[in-house]
Design a protein around this motif. Structure first.
Motif, PDB file in Angstrom:
ATOM      1  N   ALA A  32      57.438  50.448  85.539  1.00  0.00           N
ATOM      2  CA  ALA A  32      58.123  49.169  85.762  1.00  0.00           C
ATOM      3  C   ALA A  32      57.110  48.042  85.969  1.00  0.00           C
ATOM      4  O   ALA A  32      57.273  46.935  85.447  1.00  0.00           O
ATOM      5  CB  ALA A  32      59.052  49.274  86.970  1.00  0.00           C
ATOM      6  N   TYR A  33      56.050  48.332  86.718  1.00  0.00           N
ATOM      7  CA  TYR A  33      54.979  47.346  86.944  1.00  0.00           C
ATOM      8  C   TYR A  33      54.342  46.942  85.621  1.00  0.00           C
ATOM      9  O   TYR A  33      54.177  45.753  85.325  1.00  0.00           O
ATOM     10  CB  TYR A  33      53.950  47.954  87.896  1.00  0.00           C
ATOM     11  CG  TYR A  33      52.700  47.132  88.073  1.00  0.00           C
ATOM     12  CD1 TYR A  33      52.667  46.068  88.966  1.00  0.00           C
ATOM     13  CD2 TYR A  33      51.545  47.427  87.359  1.00  0.00           C
ATOM     14  CE1 TYR A  33      51.508  45.319  89.134  1.00  0.00           C
ATOM     15  CE2 TYR A  33      50.390  46.684  87.523  1.00  0.00           C
ATOM     16  CZ  TYR A  33      50.381  45.636  88.405  1.00  0.00           C
ATOM     17  OH  TYR A  33      49.242  44.889  88.562  1.00  0.00           O
ATOM     18  N   GLU A  34      53.987  47.933  84.808  1.00  0.00           N
ATOM     19  CA  GLU A  34      53.347  47.655  83.518  1.00  0.00           C
ATOM     20  C   GLU A  34      54.275  46.890  82.572  1.00  0.00           C
ATOM     21  O   GLU A  34      53.836  45.985  81.865  1.00  0.00           O
ATOM     22  CB  GLU A  34      52.862  48.953  82.862  1.00  0.00           C
ATOM     23  CG  GLU A  34      51.727  49.635  83.608  1.00  0.00           C
ATOM     24  CD  GLU A  34      50.473  48.781  83.711  1.00  0.00           C
ATOM     25  OE1 GLU A  34      50.207  47.971  82.804  1.00  0.00           O
ATOM     26  OE2 GLU A  34      49.747  48.931  84.709  1.00  0.00           O
ATOM     27  N   ARG A  35      55.563  47.241  82.563  1.00  0.00           N
ATOM     28  CA  ARG A  35      56.542  46.532  81.719  1.00  0.00           C
ATOM     29  C   ARG A  35      56.643  45.069  82.139  1.00  0.00           C
ATOM     30  O   ARG A  35      56.684  44.162  81.300  1.00  0.00           O
ATOM     31  CB  ARG A  35      57.915  47.198  81.839  1.00  0.00           C
ATOM     32  CG  ARG A  35      58.365  47.903  80.610  1.00  0.00           C
ATOM     33  CD  ARG A  35      59.800  48.394  80.638  1.00  0.00           C
ATOM     34  NE  ARG A  35      60.401  48.640  81.921  1.00  0.00           N
ATOM     35  CZ  ARG A  35      60.384  49.816  82.564  1.00  0.00           C
ATOM     36  NH1 ARG A  35      59.774  50.847  82.053  1.00  0.00           N
ATOM     37  NH2 ARG A  35      60.980  49.947  83.723  1.00  0.00           N
ATOM     38  N   ALA A  36      56.673  44.836  83.450  1.00  0.00           N
ATOM     39  CA  ALA A  36      56.760  43.464  83.954  1.00  0.00           C
ATOM     40  C   ALA A  36      55.511  42.668  83.581  1.00  0.00           C
ATOM     41  O   ALA A  36      55.597  41.507  83.186  1.00  0.00           O
ATOM     42  CB  ALA A  36      56.968  43.469  85.465  1.00  0.00           C
ATOM     43  N   LYS A  37      54.344  43.298  83.693  1.00  0.00           N
ATOM     44  CA  LYS A  37      53.095  42.619  83.314  1.00  0.00           C
ATOM     45  C   LYS A  37      53.089  42.264  81.826  1.00  0.00           C
ATOM     46  O   LYS A  37      52.739  41.148  81.452  1.00  0.00           O
ATOM     47  CB  LYS A  37      51.884  43.512  83.626  1.00  0.00           C
ATOM     48  CG  LYS A  37      51.616  43.777  85.079  1.00  0.00           C
ATOM     49  CD  LYS A  37      50.917  42.671  85.772  1.00  0.00           C
ATOM     50  CE  LYS A  37      49.456  42.644  85.404  1.00  0.00           C
ATOM     51  NZ  LYS A  37      48.736  41.646  86.174  1.00  0.00           N
ATOM     52  N   ARG A  38      53.496  43.224  80.980  1.00  0.00           N
ATOM     53  CA  ARG A  38      53.500  42.985  79.529  1.00  0.00           C
ATOM     54  C   ARG A  38      54.483  41.889  79.134  1.00  0.00           C
ATOM     55  O   ARG A  38      54.260  41.170  78.166  1.00  0.00           O
ATOM     56  CB  ARG A  38      53.837  44.269  78.772  1.00  0.00           C
ATOM     57  CG  ARG A  38      52.677  45.224  78.627  1.00  0.00           C
ATOM     58  CD  ARG A  38      52.972  46.310  77.613  1.00  0.00           C
ATOM     59  NE  ARG A  38      54.237  46.991  77.812  1.00  0.00           N
ATOM     60  CZ  ARG A  38      54.403  48.068  78.574  1.00  0.00           C
ATOM     61  NH1 ARG A  38      53.389  48.600  79.205  1.00  0.00           N
ATOM     62  NH2 ARG A  38      55.587  48.623  78.688  1.00  0.00           N
ATOM     63  N   SER A  39      55.568  41.770  79.881  1.00  0.00           N
ATOM     64  CA  SER A  39      56.576  40.766  79.512  1.00  0.00           C
ATOM     65  C   SER A  39      56.268  39.391  80.102  1.00  0.00           C
ATOM     66  O   SER A  39      57.051  38.456  79.948  1.00  0.00           O
ATOM     67  CB  SER A  39      57.973  41.232  79.947  1.00  0.00           C
ATOM     68  OG  SER A  39      58.075  41.244  81.354  1.00  0.00           O
TER      69      SER A  39
END
Length: 91
Positions: A32-39
């Motif tokens: 979830a952290y990585e998805r938020a960073k990528r978006s």
């Protein structure tokens, strides 16, 4: 997901699955952290005793000092909320 009562899991199988919870929770949190960073989202998290906003450009902004809500002593139980449910028959 369907729950089958015809073939319940053994205590050992249940224990093995329960032991996977922390690792799976860590994987889900990291994903979830990585998805938020990528978006391109701003992420707010606790880091080194501070509440920090990680901005999309990679900079960090300290929002406040993190304050513990409860002083915790290792090995001592405390109730969260109004109801306390026993964990075992001795509680």
């Amino acid at each position: 997901m369907t729950i089958s009562t015809k073939h319940p899991l053994s205590d050992e199988a249940t224990r093995e699955l329960e032991e996977q919870f922390p690792a799976l929770a860590a994987l889900a949190t990291n994903a979830a952290y990585e998805r938020a960073k990528r978006s391109g989202q701003t992420i707010v998290l606790s880091k080194n005793g501070f509440i920090v906003a990680e901005l999309p450009d990679g900079t960090e902004q300290i929002l406040s000092q993190a304050q513990p809500r409860h002083k915790v002593t290792p090995g001592v139980r405390f109730a969260i909320g109004a109801k306390r449910f026993p964990i075992s028959e001795t509680d």
